[in-house]
Write a protein that holds these residues in place. Structure first.
Motif, PDB file in Angstrom:
ATOM      1  N   GLU A 134       2.494   7.122   6.437  1.00 37.00           N
ATOM      2  CA  GLU A 134       1.495   6.810   5.343  1.00 37.00           C
ATOM      3  C   GLU A 134       1.001   8.311   4.872  1.00 37.00           C
ATOM      4  O   GLU A 134       0.402   8.884   5.930  1.00 37.00           O
ATOM      5  CB  GLU A 134       0.484   5.786   6.025  1.00 37.00           C
ATOM      6  CG  GLU A 134      -0.685   5.670   4.741  1.00 37.00           C
ATOM      7  CD  GLU A 134      -1.736   4.637   5.597  1.00 37.00           C
ATOM      8  OE1 GLU A 134      -2.369   4.131   4.726  1.00 37.00           O
ATOM      9  OE2 GLU A 134      -1.675   4.399   6.652  1.00 37.00           O
ATOM     10  N   GLN A 135       0.712   8.751   3.659  1.00 39.29           N
ATOM     11  CA  GLN A 135       0.471   9.869   3.287  1.00 39.29           C
ATOM     12  C   GLN A 135       1.115  11.122   3.940  1.00 39.29           C
ATOM     13  O   GLN A 135       0.204  11.990   4.326  1.00 39.29           O
ATOM     14  CB  GLN A 135      -1.003   9.753   3.223  1.00 39.29           C
ATOM     15  CG  GLN A 135      -1.563   8.968   2.287  1.00 39.29           C
ATOM     16  CD  GLN A 135      -3.094   8.811   2.438  1.00 39.29           C
ATOM     17  OE1 GLN A 135      -3.786   9.502   3.267  1.00 39.29           O
ATOM     18  NE2 GLN A 135      -3.804   7.915   1.629  1.00 39.29           N
ATOM     19  N   VAL A 164       5.024   3.971  11.124  1.00 39.75           N
ATOM     20  CA  VAL A 164       4.607   3.727   9.656  1.00 39.75           C
ATOM     21  C   VAL A 164       4.535   5.069   9.314  1.00 39.75           C
ATOM     22  O   VAL A 164       3.883   5.947   9.887  1.00 39.75           O
ATOM     23  CB  VAL A 164       3.229   2.832   9.658  1.00 39.75           C
ATOM     24  CG1 VAL A 164       2.105   3.281  10.445  1.00 39.75           C
ATOM     25  CG2 VAL A 164       2.981   2.488   8.257  1.00 39.75           C
ATOM     26  N   TRP A 216       7.246   1.432   6.674  1.00 39.66           N
ATOM     27  CA  TRP A 216       7.541   0.860   7.853  1.00 39.66           C
ATOM     28  C   TRP A 216       8.848   1.254   8.435  1.00 39.66           C
ATOM     29  O   TRP A 216       9.915   0.896   7.568  1.00 39.66           O
ATOM     30  CB  TRP A 216       7.139  -0.483   8.156  1.00 39.66           C
ATOM     31  CG  TRP A 216       5.567  -0.746   7.595  1.00 39.66           C
ATOM     32  CD1 TRP A 216       5.168  -1.355   6.443  1.00 39.66           C
ATOM     33  CD2 TRP A 216       4.740  -0.955   8.562  1.00 39.66           C
ATOM     34  NE1 TRP A 216       3.982  -1.111   6.553  1.00 39.66           N
ATOM     35  CE2 TRP A 216       3.484  -1.231   8.035  1.00 39.66           C
ATOM     36  CE3 TRP A 216       4.670  -0.750   9.902  1.00 39.66           C
ATOM     37  CZ2 TRP A 216       2.092  -1.258   8.587  1.00 39.66           C
ATOM     38  CZ3 TRP A 216       3.390  -0.755  10.573  1.00 39.66           C
ATOM     39  CH2 TRP A 216       2.092  -0.945   9.892  1.00 39.66           C
ATOM     40  N   HIS A 255       0.873  -1.406  -0.042  1.00 42.43           N
ATOM     41  CA  HIS A 255       0.061   0.091   0.030  1.00 42.43           C
ATOM     42  C   HIS A 255       1.068   1.282  -0.146  1.00 42.43           C
ATOM     43  O   HIS A 255       0.412   2.268   0.315  1.00 42.43           O
ATOM     44  CB  HIS A 255      -0.704  -0.087   1.037  1.00 42.43           C
ATOM     45  CG  HIS A 255      -1.899  -1.165   1.299  1.00 42.43           C
ATOM     46  ND1 HIS A 255      -2.944  -1.228   0.460  1.00 42.43           N
ATOM     47  CD2 HIS A 255      -1.714  -2.391   1.955  1.00 42.43           C
ATOM     48  CE1 HIS A 255      -3.710  -2.650   0.749  1.00 42.43           C
ATOM     49  NE2 HIS A 255      -2.983  -3.340   1.610  1.00 42.43           N
ATOM     50  N   ARG A 300       3.094   2.308   2.134  1.00 41.84           N
ATOM     51  CA  ARG A 300       3.282   2.568   3.611  1.00 41.84           C
ATOM     52  C   ARG A 300       4.955   2.115   3.707  1.00 41.84           C
ATOM     53  O   ARG A 300       5.101   1.147   3.459  1.00 41.84           O
ATOM     54  CB  ARG A 300       2.565   1.961   4.488  1.00 41.84           C
ATOM     55  CG  ARG A 300       0.970   2.619   4.490  1.00 41.84           C
ATOM     56  CD  ARG A 300      -0.016   1.773   5.306  1.00 41.84           C
ATOM     57  NE  ARG A 300      -0.040   0.288   4.968  1.00 41.84           N
ATOM     58  CZ  ARG A 300      -0.821  -0.605   5.382  1.00 41.84           C
ATOM     59  NH1 ARG A 300      -1.829  -0.113   6.363  1.00 41.84           N
ATOM     60  NH2 ARG A 300      -0.631  -1.912   5.193  1.00 41.84           N
TER      61      ARG A 300
END
Length: 146
Positions: A95-96, A93, A84, A80, A82
Motif C-alpha cells: 500500500e502506497q 499487502v 495483496w 483501495h 492495495r
C-alpha cells in the motif's frame, strides 16, 4: 510484439530478469492506474508503475516488512488499490509503496501457504493450506461457518 487472440506474444524489452518472463511467473495483476505486478516462484514481486519504473520486493528474514517468502502464489488488487500478495509462507499487502506482512489467525505450524485471494465488497477472501479466511473491512479475521 505480435498479438495472438487475447494474449500478446513476443519478446519484451522490460529489463526484468529472465526468470520473471519465463514460465516461473505465478501471477500477473493489473490495476486501473496503469500499474502491473508480476509475482514469481523464487523471484518475489516485481511492480511496474505508470512511469515505466520497475520495483522489486523480496523476502526479508525476521522483518515485518517485505514478503514472507519469495515464492508468490497469488495476487489481487482490492477496491483501495492495495495489492495483496499470497506466498508459500503467508500474506503481505503493498500500500502506497510500503509492503507489510499480514498474519492470519492460525495457531499451529506458522503462516500457511496462500493459494487464492479474492477481494469482495471491501473484504478479502483468502484460500490457504489451513482453510478459508475472510478479512473484514476493519481488519478482523473471520472463518466461514461451513
Amino acid at each position: 510484439m505480435k498479438a495472438s487472440g487475447a494474449l500478446a506474444c513476443g519478446q519484451l524489452e522490460t529489463g526484468l530478469p529472465d526468470w520473471v518472463l519465463g514460465f516461473a511467473g505465478t501471477g500477473l495483476c493489473r490495476c486501473s492506474r496503469s500499474v502491473g505486478s508480476i509475482g514469481s516462484f523464487n523471484g518475489g514481486l516485481n511492480r511496474l508503475d505508470g512511469q515505466g519504473r520497475i520495483s522489486h520486493y523480496a523476502a526479508t528474514a525476521g522483518s515485518p516488512a517485505g514478503l514472507p517468502s519469495n515464492d508468490v502464489m497469488a495476487l489481487a488488487f482490492d477496491e483501495h488499490a492495495r495489492l495483496w500478495v499470497g506466498t508459500v509462507e503467508g500474506l503481505a499487502v503493498l500500500e502506497q509503496g510500503r509492503l507489510q506482512r499480514v498474519d492470519l489467525p492460525v495457531t499451529e505450524g506458522g503462516q500457511p501457504t496462500i493459494y487464492s485471494l479474492i477481494p469482495d465488497a471491501g473484504t478479502l477472501w483468502v484460500g490457504t493450506a489451513a482453510g478459508m479466511f475472510r478479512r473484514m473491512t476493519d481488519g478482523r479475521w473471520t472463518l466461514p461457518a461451513w
